[in-house]
Design an enzyme around this catalytic site. Structure first.
Site, PDB file in Angstrom:
ATOM      1  N   TYR A 190      23.839  34.988 -65.058  1.00 23.00           N
ATOM      2  CA  TYR A 190      23.218  34.298 -66.205  1.00 23.00           C
ATOM      3  C   TYR A 190      24.094  34.438 -67.444  1.00 23.00           C
ATOM      4  O   TYR A 190      24.352  33.465 -68.161  1.00 23.00           O
ATOM      5  CB  TYR A 190      21.842  34.917 -66.449  1.00 23.00           C
ATOM      6  CG  TYR A 190      21.000  34.274 -67.511  1.00 23.00           C
ATOM      7  CD1 TYR A 190      20.948  34.819 -68.791  1.00 23.00           C
ATOM      8  CD2 TYR A 190      20.233  33.158 -67.235  1.00 23.00           C
ATOM      9  CE1 TYR A 190      20.151  34.252 -69.772  1.00 23.00           C
ATOM     10  CE2 TYR A 190      19.424  32.578 -68.218  1.00 23.00           C
ATOM     11  CZ  TYR A 190      19.399  33.139 -69.479  1.00 23.00           C
ATOM     12  OH  TYR A 190      18.612  32.568 -70.457  1.00 23.00           O
ATOM     13  N   LYS A 210      25.834  31.429 -69.447  1.00 19.98           N
ATOM     14  CA  LYS A 210      25.482  31.169 -70.851  1.00 19.98           C
ATOM     15  C   LYS A 210      26.680  31.402 -71.770  1.00 19.98           C
ATOM     16  O   LYS A 210      26.814  30.746 -72.799  1.00 19.98           O
ATOM     17  CB  LYS A 210      24.292  32.031 -71.278  1.00 19.98           C
ATOM     18  CG  LYS A 210      22.970  31.675 -70.562  1.00 19.98           C
ATOM     19  CD  LYS A 210      22.515  30.243 -70.869  1.00 19.98           C
ATOM     20  CE  LYS A 210      21.125  29.966 -70.303  1.00 19.98           C
ATOM     21  NZ  LYS A 210      20.592  28.651 -70.592  1.00 19.98           N
TER      22      LYS A 210
HETATM   23  P1  NAP Z   1      11.354  28.462 -67.673  1.00 21.47           P
HETATM   24  O1  NAP Z   1      10.008  28.761 -68.209  1.00 21.47           O
HETATM   25  O2  NAP Z   1      11.797  29.108 -66.406  1.00 21.47           O
HETATM   26  O3  NAP Z   1      11.544  26.851 -67.540  1.00 21.47           O
HETATM   27  C1  NAP Z   1      12.760  26.366 -67.028  1.00 21.47           C
HETATM   28  C2  NAP Z   1      12.566  24.894 -66.737  1.00 21.47           C
HETATM   29  O4  NAP Z   1      13.766  24.370 -66.163  1.00 21.47           O
HETATM   30  C3  NAP Z   1      11.444  24.665 -65.735  1.00 21.47           C
HETATM   31  O5  NAP Z   1      10.705  23.512 -66.071  1.00 21.47           O
HETATM   32  C4  NAP Z   1      12.218  24.451 -64.449  1.00 21.47           C
HETATM   33  O6  NAP Z   1      11.540  23.671 -63.502  1.00 21.47           O
HETATM   34  C5  NAP Z   1      13.409  23.669 -64.964  1.00 21.47           C
HETATM   35  N1  NAP Z   1      14.508  23.665 -63.996  1.00 21.47           N
HETATM   36  C6  NAP Z   1      15.051  24.721 -63.359  1.00 21.47           C
HETATM   37  N2  NAP Z   1      16.031  24.304 -62.533  1.00 21.47           N
HETATM   38  C7  NAP Z   1      16.089  22.948 -62.649  1.00 21.47           C
HETATM   39  C8  NAP Z   1      16.892  21.933 -62.038  1.00 21.47           C
HETATM   40  N3  NAP Z   1      17.826  22.220 -61.131  1.00 21.47           N
HETATM   41  N4  NAP Z   1      16.668  20.653 -62.390  1.00 21.47           N
HETATM   42  C9  NAP Z   1      15.704  20.327 -63.290  1.00 21.47           C
HETATM   43  N5  NAP Z   1      14.902  21.243 -63.908  1.00 21.47           N
HETATM   44  C10 NAP Z   1      15.116  22.533 -63.578  1.00 21.47           C
HETATM   45  O7  NAP Z   1      12.443  28.856 -68.755  1.00 21.47           O
HETATM   46  P2  NAP Z   1      12.350  28.932 -70.342  1.00 21.47           P
HETATM   47  O8  NAP Z   1      12.091  30.325 -70.747  1.00 21.47           O
HETATM   48  O9  NAP Z   1      11.496  27.818 -70.860  1.00 21.47           O
HETATM   49  O10 NAP Z   1      13.890  28.634 -70.670  1.00 21.47           O
HETATM   50  C11 NAP Z   1      14.358  27.340 -70.926  1.00 21.47           C
HETATM   51  C12 NAP Z   1      15.824  27.486 -71.282  1.00 21.47           C
HETATM   52  O11 NAP Z   1      15.959  28.452 -72.331  1.00 21.47           O
HETATM   53  C13 NAP Z   1      16.674  28.022 -70.129  1.00 21.47           C
HETATM   54  O12 NAP Z   1      17.950  27.421 -70.183  1.00 21.47           O
HETATM   55  C14 NAP Z   1      16.790  29.511 -70.438  1.00 21.47           C
HETATM   56  O13 NAP Z   1      17.954  30.072 -69.858  1.00 21.47           O
HETATM   57  C15 NAP Z   1      16.869  29.486 -71.924  1.00 21.47           C
HETATM   58  N6  NAP Z   1      16.507  30.732 -72.616  1.00 21.47           N
HETATM   59  C16 NAP Z   1      15.286  31.303 -72.405  1.00 21.47           C
HETATM   60  C17 NAP Z   1      14.968  32.450 -73.144  1.00 21.47           C
HETATM   61  C18 NAP Z   1      13.670  33.164 -72.990  1.00 21.47           C
HETATM   62  O14 NAP Z   1      13.574  34.308 -73.492  1.00 21.47           O
HETATM   63  N7  NAP Z   1      12.676  32.587 -72.354  1.00 21.47           N
HETATM   64  C19 NAP Z   1      15.865  32.962 -74.054  1.00 21.47           C
HETATM   65  C20 NAP Z   1      17.105  32.352 -74.198  1.00 21.47           C
HETATM   66  C21 NAP Z   1      17.406  31.218 -73.474  1.00 21.47           C
HETATM   67  P3  NAP Z   1      10.875  24.425 -62.221  1.00 21.47           P
HETATM   68  O15 NAP Z   1       9.627  25.065 -62.707  1.00 21.47           O
HETATM   69  O16 NAP Z   1      10.643  23.324 -61.223  1.00 21.47           O
HETATM   70  O17 NAP Z   1      11.890  25.446 -61.734  1.00 21.47           O
HETATM   71  C1  GCO Z   2      16.791  38.893 -69.611  1.00 21.43           C
HETATM   72  C2  GCO Z   2      16.117  37.745 -70.312  1.00 21.43           C
HETATM   73  C3  GCO Z   2      17.084  37.097 -71.277  1.00 21.43           C
HETATM   74  C4  GCO Z   2      16.397  35.968 -71.996  1.00 21.43           C
HETATM   75  C5  GCO Z   2      17.304  35.289 -72.934  1.00 21.43           C
HETATM   76  C6  GCO Z   2      17.738  36.175 -74.054  1.00 21.43           C
HETATM   77  O1  GCO Z   2      16.507  39.110 -68.427  1.00 21.43           O
HETATM   78  O2  GCO Z   2      17.570  39.572 -70.292  1.00 21.43           O
HETATM   79  O3  GCO Z   2      15.642  36.794 -69.382  1.00 21.43           O
HETATM   80  O4  GCO Z   2      18.190  36.637 -70.580  1.00 21.43           O
HETATM   81  O5  GCO Z   2      15.929  35.029 -71.095  1.00 21.43           O
HETATM   82  O6  GCO Z   2      18.359  34.654 -72.297  1.00 21.43           O
HETATM   83  O7  GCO Z   2      18.361  35.367 -75.023  1.00 21.43           O
END
Ligand code: NAP
Ligand code: GCO
Length: 267
Positions: free
Chosen positions: A160, A164
């Site tokens: 990851y 990223k």
């Molecule tokens: P999430 O709840 O896991 O949602 C991810 C979404 O992406 C889901 O709708 C998933 O669909 C979809 N997806 C996964 N693989 C896909 C594919 N091959 N084609 C199309 N759709 C796909 O994640 P989130 O927390 O909302 O995160 C969204 C973004 O923010 C991600 O890029 C994540 O890395 C980033 N992010 C998250 C955090 C955090 O703390 N949550 C922090 C920093 C960055 P399915 O349900 O069908 O898998």
């Molecule tokens: C982890 C978390 C983080 C967050 C996010 C932080 O396991 O450390 O999932 O990766 O998702 O990316 O910015």
């Protein structure tokens, strides 16, 4: 209103990938609130249907499509379909993402590649598909959802963090290569956000206490809380609007100050 202070997205077509729920949904909701037409995709029809219903509950008539963002052929036909049915994409948010938390030496190459495929290769594929029409239209915005792991590592997230970190540099390269066509490409780096992706890190322990990682993040965040997906809406609207036309190649961290703070002394 002067265009440089114009945060409106009226008349803009926005594609947010993986936006049936979570951060993508929150960003799309905020952009709809600024006047955008929302288009989103997800892998399964069931999720797309649920997403359309969830948007409708918010008074948003979203256009939903089934598409795996790692499949270049499917992405190209998705973009063509959107252009025919909705309009040329003005704003792309590469949000879809996965994480696999596995100690690196225990992680299979297959698992590593799958994370890279969704979190890095897919933003390349989708950006490549939308940029030609942005060039023709004379403007475009690409927002890549990066991460604190674009800057830091930690145990179990090698794939990851690699993805990223790469996405941060892909953001800067798109900004460099296509800025002359009035296309701005920036990233948003969320901190720790309460979504399904981080649910395992916040699980209440058998004795009713908070997960150790949950306690760690609370102590490391000046705001003393996890972020909410809605915290990302405003920054995303800014980067999608004319107000950010001279912002390019930047990663906007929305982390509650976690990267500025040494952390609270354990009580
Ligand atoms: P999430 O709840 O896991 O949602 C991810 C979404 O992406 C889901 O709708 C998933 O669909 C979809 N997806 C996964 N693989 C896909 C594919 N091959 N084609 C199309 N759709 C796909 O994640 P989130 O927390 O909302 O995160 C969204 C973004 O923010 C991600 O890029 C994540 O890395 C980033 N992010 C998250 C955090 C955090 O703390 N949550 C922090 C920093 C960055 P399915 O349900 O069908 O898998
Ligand atoms: C982890 C978390 C983080 C967050 C996010 C932080 O396991 O450390 O999932 O990766 O998702 O990316 O910015």
């Amino acid at each position: 209103m002067d265009s440089k202070t114009n945060f409106s997205l009226e008349g803009k077509v926005v594609l947010v990938t993986g936006a049936s729920y979570g951060i993508g949904f929150a960003i799309a909701k905020a952009m709809a609130g600024a006047g955008a037409t929302i288009v989103f995709n997800d892998i399964k029809q069931e999720l797309v249907d649920k997403g359309i219903a969830a948007y409708a509950e918010e008074g948003i008539k979203a256009h939903g499509y089934v598409c795996d963002v790692t499949d270049e052929e499917a992405v190209n036909s998705l973009v063509a379909k959107i252009e025919a049915e909705v309009g040329v994409i003005d704003v792309l948010v590469n949000n879809a993402g996965i994480i696999k938390r596995i100690p690196m030496i225990e992680m299979s190459a297959k698992d590593f590649r799958q994370v890279i495929d969704v979190d890095l290769n897919a933003p390349f594929i989708v950006s490549k598909a939308v940029i030609p029409s942005m060039i023709k239209k004379g403007h475009g915005k690409i927002i890549n959802i990066c991460s604190m792991m674009s800057e830091f590592g930690r145990e179990t997230v090698s794939a990851y963090a690699a993805a990223k970190g790469g996405l941060k540099m892909l953001t800067r390269n798109i900004a460099s290569e296509y800025g002359e066509y009035n296309i701005q490409c920036n990233g948003i780096g969320p901190g720790y956000i309460a979504t399904p992706q981080t649910a395992p890190l916040r699980e209440v322990q058998p004795d009713g206490s908070r997960h150790p990682f949950d306690q760690f993040i609370i102590s490391k965040t000046p705001a003393g809380r996890w972020g909410e997906a809605s915290d990302l809406g405003g920054p995303a609207v800014f980067l999608a609007s004319d107000a950010s036309d001279f912002v390019n190649g930047q990663i906007l961290y929305v982390d509650g100050g976690i990267q500025a703070y040494i952390g609270k002394q354990p009580s």
